[in-house]
Design a protein around this motif. Structure first.
Motif: not given
Lengths: 240, 230
Positions: A101-105, A107-108
């Motif tokens: 969940a912390e790997d925002r880019s 996930l985007r």
């Protein structure tokens, strides 16, 4: 069913070996990959962190909207799925990778893929042992239900498609023929040595080295030694 | 450029300590590094195919063993036919003029990226040997990730079945056609220009029955003995 998928793969390999036109290779692969549940794919070299993807793309059968988005945003550098291709020899599915969940880019990138209709994918890394690594990334807009055998068939077919594509873009006989001395001069230039340093290392005259370097630049069709080194790496003449 | 010595049943007595080195390197690379086999006390890696039928190619650079590999004629029991026949759903190569190619290694200190290093030179030596000996095709079980490498050399690759995962790695059975273009291709890609194969002492021909006479009488080559043997 087992027998049939093997026939599909072996027929494909026999056919693609004879193709030298990139769009024919692309069409031939797309027909088969679609029948196996993966109608989209891209065969591409993998860019370094400071490079864009587009110059490395060899066969592009991704949905146009996705390709535009992916390249405009330079997604490859945040794409966990794409980056994994540089760290494994083995093919993998999107679902094989856990994106925290912390790997925002990352996930985007996955969210945007889904908004373009893509829900799953299968990536085949390919190392050809020169400095340029490739991958064939298949994608699908339906939940993938491929068996291991079908994925094994896709794996081996994509490798042969890539071989045909590389030959189509860079026939072997167009590789410049360098003499041993020329290759040595290129190697030492890649190690940052000047013409004088190279002459000392090889025990030959400075003017001789300069002549070799001039011939090198002509054969590689470049203006500077730095360009010669880059071209040598690209052609697999020297290791990077 | 390497000195690649052919070692077989009839000249192996000239290579006793060299073969010890070779099987120790196979142990280090295949048992310890790759973890393919359980460790043993002897520190040597041998299997049921290291028989009188096997031909070992030992690659030397400046007197040190830096690479090795093994060829077994396909009409004899070999790794593909005995251990992984299911990889060859299209049929096993079984001819005396085909070679099962296994156990290639490069010592860790000599490994580098790109085609210009020891691995590339060794592959060029293997293809040179095949053409010398009239071997029509060479190959066998390999990790699927090796396939693009052969395309770089312009080799004609035939897969014998679909890849299967073996101990976590995708493997495939594939054969490469031996032809002058294949040797030219690997030499062009690896920068190897001359002959690397050395035959010392009485050396068997790989293809054990040959109705056609050899085009040249076989010579026993005199080559400096690598330091490792002395």
């Amino acid at each position: 069913m087992t027998l049939q998928i093997e026939h599909v793969a072996f027929d494909f390999i026999d056919d693609v070996k004879r193709l030298r036109d990139p769009s024919a290779i692309l069409d031939r692969l797309r027909i088969t990959s679609a029948s196996l549940g993966y109608p989209y794919f891209i065969l591409t070299g993998l860019p370094l962190p400071n490079q864009r993807l587009e110059p490395f793309v060899m066969l592009n059968a991704w949905p146009e909207a996705w390709y535009e988005r992916y390249t405009a945003e330079e997604h490859f550098h945040h794409d966990r799925v794409g980056q994994a291709a540089m760290r494994t020899t083995e093919p993998y599915r999107w679902s094989d990778l856990a994106i925290g969940a912390e790997d925002r880019s990352a996930l985007r990138v996955m969210d945007e893929a889904q908004s373009c209709g893509l829900v799953d994918g299968f990536i085949v890394p390919m190392f050809s042992s020169d400095s340029w690594q490739q991958a064939c990334a298949f994608a699908t807009d339906r939940p993938a239900q491929s068996s291991d055998r079908e994925l094994a068939a896709l794996h081996v077919m994509s490798v042969f498609a890539a071989g045909a594509a590389r030959a189509a873009f860079q026939p072997l006989r167009d590789l410049p023929e360098l003499t041993t001395r020329e290759r040595e001069c290129l190697h030492w230039a890649a190690a940052g040595k000047s013409a004088w340093e190279t002459s000392q290392i090889l025990g030959i005259g400075l003017e001789t080295v300069r002549t070799y370097r001039r011939t090198l630049r002509t054969k590689l069709d470049v203006a500077t030694m730095a360009q010669a080194v880059a071209e040598g790496c690209r052609l697999g003449i020297i290791a990077s | 450029m390497l000195d690649v010595h052919v070692v077989c049943a009839t000249n192996r007595h000239l290579y006793e300590s060299a073969l010890d080195d070779y099987f120790r390197w196979r142990y280090r690379c295949y048992t310890l590094e790759k973890g393919w086999f359980p460790p043993n006390e002897l520190g040597l890696e041998t299997d049921q195919f290291d028989t009188d039928d096997a031909f070992h190619l030992l690659g030397y650079h400046e007197g040190s063993l830096v690479a090795g590999t093994r060829l077994v004629p396909c009409h004899r029991p070999n790794l593909l036919s005995e251990v992984f026949p299911t990889l060859a759903s299209r049929g096993l190569p079984g001819a005396r003029h085909q070679a099962d190619w296994t156990r290639m290694f490069v010592v860790p200190a000599s490994r580098r990226r790109g085609h210009q290093g020891v691995a590339g030179a060794m592959v060029a030596a293997v293809m040179e040997y095949c053409l010398d000996e009239g071997i029509s095709a060479i190959g066998g079980v390999q990790e699927t990730y090796w396939l693009p490498r052969w395309a770089d050399f312009g080799w004609d690759v035939e897969v014998l079945g679909l890849p299967q995962t073996i101990a976590g790695t995708s493997c495939v059975a594939a054969m490469f056609r031996c032809a002058p273009e294949a040797l030219e291709g690997v030499r062009a890609a690896t920068g190897i220009e001359g002959t690397q194969i050395r035959r010392r002492g009485p050396v068997l021909r790989f293809v054990d029955t040959d109705p056609a006479p050899a085009s040249q009488p076989r010579r026993i080559d005199q080559h400096p003995v690598p330091e490792a043997f002395l």
